[in-house]
Design a protein around this motif. Structure first.
Motif, PDB file in Angstrom:
ATOM      1  N   LEU A  63      -2.704   7.994   4.868  1.00 61.88           N
ATOM      2  CA  LEU A  63      -2.747   6.634   4.338  1.00 61.88           C
ATOM      3  C   LEU A  63      -1.331   6.104   4.106  1.00 61.88           C
ATOM      4  CD1 LEU A  63      -4.344   4.210   3.260  1.00 61.88           C
ATOM      5  CD2 LEU A  63      -4.325   5.301   1.004  1.00 61.88           C
ATOM      6  N   ASP A  64      -0.469   6.945   3.554  1.00 65.38           N
ATOM      7  CA  ASP A  64       0.908   6.536   3.310  1.00 65.38           C
ATOM      8  C   ASP A  64       1.605   6.159   4.617  1.00 65.38           C
ATOM      9  OD1 ASP A  64       3.224   6.297   1.458  1.00 65.38           O
ATOM     10  OD2 ASP A  64       4.026   7.934   2.674  1.00 65.38           O
ATOM     11  N   ASP A  65       1.387   6.931   5.670  1.00 70.62           N
ATOM     12  CA  ASP A  65       1.998   6.630   6.971  1.00 70.62           C
ATOM     13  C   ASP A  65       1.531   5.275   7.501  1.00 70.62           C
ATOM     14  OD1 ASP A  65       3.291   9.063   6.893  1.00 70.62           O
ATOM     15  OD2 ASP A  65       1.888  10.086   8.244  1.00 70.62           O
ATOM     16  N   VAL A  66       0.233   5.011   7.401  1.00 73.25           N
ATOM     17  CA  VAL A  66      -0.318   3.758   7.925  1.00 73.25           C
ATOM     18  C   VAL A  66       0.193   2.570   7.122  1.00 73.25           C
ATOM     19  CG1 VAL A  66      -2.447   2.447   8.275  1.00 73.25           C
ATOM     20  CG2 VAL A  66      -2.364   4.874   8.864  1.00 73.25           C
ATOM     21  N   PHE A  68       2.934   2.377   5.440  1.00 74.51           N
ATOM     22  CA  PHE A  68       4.356   2.194   5.741  1.00 74.51           C
ATOM     23  C   PHE A  68       4.524   1.384   7.021  1.00 74.51           C
ATOM     24  CE2 PHE A  68       8.259   3.684   7.873  1.00 74.51           C
ATOM     25  CZ  PHE A  68       9.202   3.303   6.915  1.00 74.51           C
ATOM     26  N   GLU A  69       3.703   1.703   8.044  1.00 76.66           N
ATOM     27  CA  GLU A  69       3.780   0.958   9.303  1.00 76.66           C
ATOM     28  C   GLU A  69       3.414  -0.511   9.107  1.00 76.66           C
ATOM     29  OE1 GLU A  69       4.668   1.765  12.391  1.00 76.66           O
ATOM     30  OE2 GLU A  69       5.205   3.842  11.901  1.00 76.66           O
ATOM     31  N   LEU A  70       2.380  -0.771   8.301  1.00 81.63           N
ATOM     32  CA  LEU A  70       1.898  -2.142   8.139  1.00 81.63           C
ATOM     33  C   LEU A  70       2.754  -2.945   7.167  1.00 81.63           C
ATOM     34  CD1 LEU A  70      -1.942  -1.447   7.976  1.00 81.63           C
ATOM     35  CD2 LEU A  70      -0.675  -2.381   9.910  1.00 81.63           C
ATOM     36  N   CYS A  71       2.949  -2.416   5.978  1.00 80.26           N
ATOM     37  CA  CYS A  71       3.614  -3.186   4.919  1.00 80.26           C
ATOM     38  C   CYS A  71       5.131  -3.174   5.049  1.00 80.26           C
ATOM     39  CB  CYS A  71       3.213  -2.646   3.545  1.00 80.26           C
ATOM     40  SG  CYS A  71       1.455  -2.800   3.169  1.00 80.26           S
ATOM     41  N   ASP A  72       5.710  -2.023   5.308  1.00 76.49           N
ATOM     42  CA  ASP A  72       7.166  -1.911   5.330  1.00 76.49           C
ATOM     43  C   ASP A  72       7.746  -2.333   6.678  1.00 76.49           C
ATOM     44  OD1 ASP A  72       9.493  -0.566   3.602  1.00 76.49           O
ATOM     45  OD2 ASP A  72       9.827  -0.075   5.714  1.00 76.49           O
ATOM     46  N   LYS A  73       7.285  -1.713   7.746  1.00 75.62           N
ATOM     47  CA  LYS A  73       7.868  -2.008   9.054  1.00 75.62           C
ATOM     48  C   LYS A  73       7.526  -3.408   9.550  1.00 75.62           C
ATOM     49  CE  LYS A  73       8.591   2.517  11.195  1.00 75.62           C
ATOM     50  NZ  LYS A  73       8.310   3.341  12.399  1.00 75.62           N
ATOM     51  N   ALA A 101       5.553  -5.025  -2.338  1.00 73.24           N
ATOM     52  CA  ALA A 101       5.688  -4.562  -0.962  1.00 73.24           C
ATOM     53  C   ALA A 101       4.589  -5.116  -0.062  1.00 73.24           C
ATOM     54  CB  ALA A 101       5.675  -3.038  -0.920  1.00 73.24           C
ATOM     55  N   GLY A 102       3.679  -5.914  -0.632  1.00 72.18           N
ATOM     56  CA  GLY A 102       2.601  -6.504   0.159  1.00 72.18           C
ATOM     57  C   GLY A 102       1.310  -5.734   0.149  1.00 72.18           C
ATOM     58  N   LEU A 103       1.227  -4.669  -0.672  1.00 74.16           N
ATOM     59  CA  LEU A 103      -0.016  -3.901  -0.769  1.00 74.16           C
ATOM     60  C   LEU A 103      -0.767  -4.325  -2.030  1.00 74.16           C
ATOM     61  CD1 LEU A 103      -1.965  -1.662   0.087  1.00 74.16           C
ATOM     62  CD2 LEU A 103      -0.494  -0.019  -1.110  1.00 74.16           C
TER      63      LEU A 103
END
Length: 382
Positions: A63-66, A68-73, A101-103
């Protein structure tokens, strides 16, 4: 504005004791590709993010990886609500900080009438979320007399309806069982008593309703009240379901159009039926890409078989469940079992009575007990 509606990820799920984390990573990678290819502006996750209240470490990492891809990158907003498989308290850890962070994690009933406002392409949309909550929780939190899921859900929808801005398109997210929906074997019942469904009518005035809980994609009451379904097949009852995500386009006036994007699983879920020798012959010519599928095999042979599982797994290593209905004369066996139950129940009660009272049942007492056992057996007969 373009939204991606998804739900029921169930990260950390075991399928007949096989971990699905690698399978889940494959389809989540496809989800990210859809976000990029279709220029998605925000992602909605309508509950059951995890498969259990205390998820395994691998599920949390995924979940953290996904995110990070959506919100951060990509800088995309993600709005998620908690489902009945999630722990609302654990899921919303750090939620106030993560908003920056948009979450946006909506799992606190106290704030269900406070929207998340999304803005993109000149369109502004308010998103309200109803996390899973049983009637007791709603009754305790708001001190209202609601006795079933429908009354509790209706109360929350009415609170949200009163908080809506009349000039702003509104999306409602909810994790619930809408009356008349088609369920599958992998959904955990919301209520053991069966009175778990909620009406769709109170939600009909929202511009779009993003639902979670039912694993088959479907809509109830109107095409804008929609389940996206799970993105993987989590039971053999879902073998014929299509899996994917829903794209939702909404304009300034709240007009909505939807489109479907299919997700391709790492392994399919299939049911094979037939006699063992026939299935083994067919397996020799099976396409290599289908040999690793997750399989339920239902054998129709009526005679004893020597280690059929090993023979099948020589071709299909992921046979997860084996059934042998052909070896049972179903109705005759059931009737025989019922008759045995009638006799043994009377005998057992007679032994119990004699041990506790010191006297055996007389004929009149036996007749009374026999009638009672017959009545109970009839009530339990489908």
């Amino acid at each position: 504005m373009r939204l991606l509606h998804t739900a029921d990820w169930h990260l950390g799920r075991l399928f007949h004791n096989v971990s699905l984390l690698d399978d889940q990573r494959v389809v989540l990678d496809q989800l990210i590709e859809i976000v990029d290819r279709d220029a998605v502006d925000a992602v909605l996750v309508a509950g059951d993010v995890f498969d259990r209240a205390v998820p395994p470490a691998g599920a949390i990492t995924l979940l953290d990886d996904v995110l990070f891809e959506l919100c951060d990158k990509r800088g995309l907003p993600v709005v998620m609500i908690s489902g009945n498989h999630d722990s609302a308290e654990r899921l919303r850890f750090g939620a106030r900080h993560l908003r920056k962070a948009g979450l946006h994690i909506l799992s606190d009933l106290a704030h269900c009438a406070t929207p998340v406002t999304l803005a993109a392409r000149g369109v502004e949309v308010d998103v309200f979320g109803i996390p899973y909550a049983d009637p007791e929780h709603v009754r305790s939190r708001f001190e209202v007399d609601v006795r079933d899921f429908d009354a509790a859900h209706r109360f929350l929808v009415e609170r949200i309806d009163a908080a809506r801005r009349p000039d702003c398109p509104t999306i409602l997210m909810s994790h619930c069982f809408v009356d008349g929906g088609t369920a599958s074997d992998s959904e955990r019942p919301l209520n053991l008593g069966g009175a778990e469904s909620v009406a769709w009518e109170p939600m009909r005035h929202f511009d779009y309703v993003a639902l979670g809980h039912l694993h088959g994609p479907q809509y109830r009451g109107g095409e804008h009240i929609r389940y996206s379904g799970s993105f993987l097949k989590y039971s053999f009852s879902e073998a014929r379901q299509r899996k994917g995500v829903t794209l939702v386009d909404i304009d300034k006036q709240g007009a909505v159009t939807t489109d479907w994007r299919t997700l391709i699983p790492r392994r399919e879920v299939r049911v094979l039926e037939g006699e063992l020798e026939t299935l083994l012959r067919e397996a020799e010519s099976a396409a290599p890409e289908h040999r690793d599928d997750y399989l339920l095999v239902r054998l129709s042979d009526r005679h004893a078989l020597l280690d059929p599982m090993s023979k099948l797994r020589a071709f299909y290593p992921n046979v997860l469940h084996l059934e042998k209905p052909g070896m049972l004369e179903a109705r005759g066996a059931q009737q025989l079992d019922r008759e045995k139950l009638h006799f043994s129940a009377l005998d057992m009660f007679g032994d119990f009575f004699e041990q506790t009272s010191g006297e055996a049942l007389d004929e009149e007492q036996k007749e009374v007990m026999r009638r009672l056992i017959d009545e109970l057996a009839k009530e339990g007969t489908p």
